[in-house]
Write a protein that holds these residues in place. Structure first.
Motif, PDB file in Angstrom:
ATOM      1  N   GLY A  12     -14.692   6.253  33.030  1.00 27.10           N
ATOM      2  CA  GLY A  12     -16.011   7.377  33.404  1.00 27.10           C
ATOM      3  C   GLY A  12     -15.079   8.555  34.080  1.00 27.10           C
ATOM      4  O   GLY A  12     -14.586   9.079  34.036  1.00 27.10           O
ATOM      5  N   THR A  13     -16.262   9.062  33.730  1.00 28.01           N
ATOM      6  CA  THR A  13     -15.663  11.164  33.747  1.00 28.01           C
ATOM      7  C   THR A  13     -17.050  11.899  35.017  1.00 28.01           C
ATOM      8  O   THR A  13     -16.546  12.960  35.004  1.00 28.01           O
ATOM      9  N   GLY A  14     -16.819  11.356  36.248  1.00 28.88           N
ATOM     10  CA  GLY A  14     -17.050  12.191  37.232  1.00 28.88           C
ATOM     11  C   GLY A  14     -15.783  12.416  38.246  1.00 28.88           C
ATOM     12  O   GLY A  14     -14.951  12.250  37.491  1.00 28.88           O
ATOM     13  N   PRO A  15     -16.198  11.976  39.297  1.00 23.46           N
ATOM     14  CA  PRO A  15     -15.208  13.218  40.044  1.00 23.46           C
ATOM     15  C   PRO A  15     -13.760  12.250  40.274  1.00 23.46           C
ATOM     16  O   PRO A  15     -12.677  13.211  39.611  1.00 23.46           O
ATOM     17  N   ALA A  16     -13.544  11.332  40.524  1.00 19.99           N
ATOM     18  CA  ALA A  16     -12.019  10.103  39.754  1.00 19.99           C
ATOM     19  C   ALA A  16     -11.299  10.240  39.180  1.00 19.99           C
ATOM     20  O   ALA A  16     -10.817  10.733  38.929  1.00 19.99           O
ATOM     21  N   GLY A  17     -12.559   9.741  37.682  1.00 24.14           N
ATOM     22  CA  GLY A  17     -12.314   9.966  36.481  1.00 24.14           C
ATOM     23  C   GLY A  17     -11.543  11.242  36.155  1.00 24.14           C
ATOM     24  O   GLY A  17     -10.358  10.902  35.730  1.00 24.14           O
ATOM     25  N   ALA A  18     -12.563  12.159  36.119  1.00 25.01           N
ATOM     26  CA  ALA A  18     -11.906  13.486  35.854  1.00 25.01           C
ATOM     27  C   ALA A  18     -10.695  14.096  36.441  1.00 25.01           C
ATOM     28  O   ALA A  18      -9.587  14.362  35.425  1.00 25.01           O
ATOM     29  N   THR A  19     -10.897  13.968  37.600  1.00 27.40           N
ATOM     30  CA  THR A  19      -9.010  14.682  38.060  1.00 27.40           C
ATOM     31  C   THR A  19      -8.289  13.468  37.999  1.00 27.40           C
ATOM     32  O   THR A  19      -6.903  14.037  37.360  1.00 27.40           O
ATOM     33  N   VAL A  20      -7.828  12.449  37.758  1.00 22.91           N
ATOM     34  CA  VAL A  20      -6.822  11.322  37.211  1.00 22.91           C
ATOM     35  C   VAL A  20      -6.684  11.475  36.315  1.00 22.91           C
ATOM     36  O   VAL A  20      -5.269  11.334  35.541  1.00 22.91           O
ATOM     37  N   ALA A  21      -7.763  11.821  35.392  1.00 19.64           N
ATOM     38  CA  ALA A  21      -7.497  12.355  33.380  1.00 19.64           C
ATOM     39  C   ALA A  21      -6.554  13.322  33.982  1.00 19.64           C
ATOM     40  O   ALA A  21      -5.541  13.695  32.917  1.00 19.64           O
ATOM     41  N   LEU A  22      -7.326  13.847  33.702  1.00 22.26           N
ATOM     42  CA  LEU A  22      -6.358  15.654  34.308  1.00 22.26           C
ATOM     43  C   LEU A  22      -5.049  15.612  34.715  1.00 22.26           C
ATOM     44  O   LEU A  22      -4.557  16.518  34.100  1.00 22.26           O
ATOM     45  N   ARG A  23      -4.756  14.766  35.552  1.00 21.51           N
ATOM     46  CA  ARG A  23      -3.351  15.007  36.422  1.00 21.51           C
ATOM     47  C   ARG A  23      -2.265  14.043  35.644  1.00 21.51           C
ATOM     48  O   ARG A  23      -1.400  14.449  35.274  1.00 21.51           O
ATOM     49  N   LEU A  24      -2.675  13.158  34.944  1.00 26.02           N
ATOM     50  CA  LEU A  24      -2.404  12.636  33.890  1.00 26.02           C
ATOM     51  C   LEU A  24      -1.951  12.850  32.891  1.00 26.02           C
ATOM     52  O   LEU A  24      -0.922  12.724  32.235  1.00 26.02           O
ATOM     53  N   LYS A 169     -21.655  26.352  39.372  1.00 23.92           N
ATOM     54  CA  LYS A 169     -21.671  24.890  39.960  1.00 23.92           C
ATOM     55  C   LYS A 169     -20.162  23.933  39.400  1.00 23.92           C
ATOM     56  O   LYS A 169     -20.737  24.086  38.021  1.00 23.92           O
ATOM     57  N   TRP A 170     -19.622  23.473  40.271  1.00 24.95           N
ATOM     58  CA  TRP A 170     -18.571  22.548  39.387  1.00 24.95           C
ATOM     59  C   TRP A 170     -19.158  21.457  38.899  1.00 24.95           C
ATOM     60  O   TRP A 170     -19.711  20.845  39.684  1.00 24.95           O
ATOM     61  N   THR A 171     -18.451  20.800  38.040  1.00 24.87           N
ATOM     62  CA  THR A 171     -18.816  19.455  37.325  1.00 24.87           C
ATOM     63  C   THR A 171     -17.384  19.007  36.861  1.00 24.87           C
ATOM     64  O   THR A 171     -16.467  19.906  36.651  1.00 24.87           O
ATOM     65  N   ALA A 172     -17.481  17.693  37.229  1.00 24.70           N
ATOM     66  CA  ALA A 172     -16.511  16.815  36.454  1.00 24.70           C
ATOM     67  C   ALA A 172     -16.155  17.458  35.278  1.00 24.70           C
ATOM     68  O   ALA A 172     -15.225  17.135  35.073  1.00 24.70           O
ATOM     69  N   GLY A 173     -17.008  17.845  33.829  1.00 26.13           N
ATOM     70  CA  GLY A 173     -16.673  17.638  33.003  1.00 26.13           C
ATOM     71  C   GLY A 173     -15.852  18.639  32.642  1.00 26.13           C
ATOM     72  O   GLY A 173     -14.870  18.413  31.359  1.00 26.13           O
ATOM     73  N   GLU A 174     -15.780  19.877  33.638  1.00 28.64           N
ATOM     74  CA  GLU A 174     -14.846  20.738  33.586  1.00 28.64           C
ATOM     75  C   GLU A 174     -13.409  20.263  33.342  1.00 28.64           C
ATOM     76  O   GLU A 174     -12.483  20.619  32.574  1.00 28.64           O
ATOM     77  N   PHE A 175     -13.078  18.909  34.377  1.00 27.31           N
ATOM     78  CA  PHE A 175     -11.862  18.904  34.453  1.00 27.31           C
ATOM     79  C   PHE A 175     -11.468  18.057  32.910  1.00 27.31           C
ATOM     80  O   PHE A 175     -10.169  18.033  33.003  1.00 27.31           O
ATOM     81  N   VAL A 176     -12.219  17.060  32.868  1.00 22.08           N
ATOM     82  CA  VAL A 176     -12.301  16.899  31.376  1.00 22.08           C
ATOM     83  C   VAL A 176     -11.930  17.323  30.252  1.00 22.08           C
ATOM     84  O   VAL A 176     -10.969  17.055  29.699  1.00 22.08           O
ATOM     85  N   ASP A 177     -13.003  18.499  30.088  1.00 22.69           N
ATOM     86  CA  ASP A 177     -12.399  20.119  29.334  1.00 22.69           C
ATOM     87  C   ASP A 177     -10.910  19.951  29.137  1.00 22.69           C
ATOM     88  O   ASP A 177     -10.574  20.368  27.923  1.00 22.69           O
TER      89      ASP A 177
END
Length: 397
Positions: A12-24, A169-177
């Motif tokens: 998942g790449t919503g706010p939670a998934g994107a944030t934890v993926a970026l931090r990892l 508008k910020w979207t979680a896709g930015e953290f994924v990228d």
């Protein structure tokens, strides 16, 4: 079948998934990010966004209002209004969970702030001023929308909620990228069916892709597929306690037709109030985007169906309330969520306040319309202490 093993698989790449993926990824971990939907490229209207929305729960039934969720890179941040709500005090007081430090960090890191006055919108300012003249306390909300990128005439309900077309508008896709730039691997159009389990331990996931069924192996499996997607995967993986009850924060829109410029030209939820929060009611300016407005207006006041064509003069207030933990989410990700008297009473009270404000703002009292109930951001479907422990881990290691 992929043979590569990752340090972590993030579903998942919503706010939670994107944030934890970026931090990892920032920590140097080898991360696979799996997203059921595609990357959204053509945004800005209802028809373009329709293929990126889960339609299974979109059609209301007698026991279940509709709920919309995004199925694409960034999840439902494609559709959200970009409003940043501070953690309520009761999280710390009642549960000992203090999120304020994280909130402060997020505000600082992302530069969250309210819109400047010239971007709030004429309708929003009229509603806010009218509410405050009546003795309520309305103010501009913190936004996940960057004012320096916002363009007048573009940050409106229609374009913002249908996928931001100006990049404000910020979207979680930015953290994924950002995570991908640091070495994470992104797999789009990859729908996770279930978690793979060996000797009582999660070792990977089984997913459907364009090339067929694939296995992804990982040391840690992180399910962050949203309030509906996550319990669906858990149930299909044998965690039968998932999705047995949940909340959705039901919403109605209260509309009134005025002689002034309508709310459709304003950024969504740019102003509002939390003063009724203890009663579990939140109010804000909002108008249904695109083709949704005439549909909802016609349903709200079928005897005055011509109002459905008056979007340009409609002032709108969203009434959102807290609901009880009930209902169920099933393994196929369909839902059952009958509305209780408690939330109907809260919606009624919020709607009465909204009507007073709209009439003060110049809406014709005879034009007031209240839309059917809709459900927003379902949660609590994998709750701590029932489905996961304090480390957010299921009974399967």
């Amino acid at each position: 079948m992929t043979q590569k093993e990752y340090d972590a698989i993030v579903v998942g790449t919503g706010p939670a998934g994107a944030t934890v993926a970026l931090r990892l990824a920032q920590a140097g971990k080898k991360v696979a990010i799996l997203e059921r939907g595609p990357r959204a490229t053509r945004l800005g209207n209802s028809l373009r966004l329709l293929p990126l929305v889960d339609t299974k729960s979109f059609i209301p039934t007698p026991t279940n209002p509709s709920v919309i969720r995004g199925i694409a890179l960034g999840g439902s941040t494609l559709l959200y209004c970009g409003t940043a709500t501070p953690p309520p005090a009761w999280l710390k007081d009642k549960y000992g969970i203090d999120l304020q430090g994280y909130a402060d960090e997020t505000i600082e890191e992302m530069g969250l702030k309210p819109f400047p006055d010239h971007l709030l919108g004429d309708g929003a300012k009229r509603i806010m001023e009218s509410a405050n003249e009546l003795g309520y306390h309305w103010e501009p909300f913190l936004k996940f929308i960057r004012p320096d990128k916002a363009k007048e005439g573009f940050c409106t309900g229609s374009t913002c909620m249908m996928g931001c077309t100006c990049g404000a508008k910020w979207t979680a896709g930015e953290f994924v990228d950002q995570a991908v730039e640091l070495g994470a691997e992104l797999f789009l159009k990859t729908r996770v069916e279930k978690v793979l389990i060996e000797d009582g331990t999660a070792v990977g996931v089984l997913a459907r892709t364009k090339e067929g069924t694939k296995e992804f192996k990982g040391k840690i499996i992180i399910l962050s597929a949203g309030g509906i997607g996550t319990p669906g995967i858990l149930l299909r993986s044998g965690i039968n306690s998932a999705g047995k009850k949940f909340f959705t924060d039901p919403v109605v829109m209260v509309y009134g037709i005025s002689r002034f410029k309508g709310s459709k030209y304003d950024p969504p939820m740019s102003v509002g109030t939390y003063e009724h929060y203890e009663e579990r009611i939140v109010l804000s300016n909002l108008t249904d985007p695109g083709i949704l407005f005439p549909m909802m207006m016609a349903l709200a006041r079928p005897t005055r169906f011509w109002q459905a064509l008056m979007t340009h003069r409609a002032l709108g207030i969203m009434v959102k309330v807290g609901d009880e933990m009930n209902g169920e989410i099933f393994a196929n990700e369909s839902i059952r969520k009958p509305m209780q008297k408690t939330e109907k009473d809260r919606l009624k009270k919020g709607s009465e306040i909204a009507q007073k404000i709209l009439i003060k703002a110049g809406a014709d009292p005879n034009s007031i319309a209240i839309t059917p109930i809709r459900l927003t951001h379902p949660g609590g479907t994998a709750s701590i202490g029932e489905v996961v422990n304090e480390n957010l881990e299921t009974e399967i290691k």
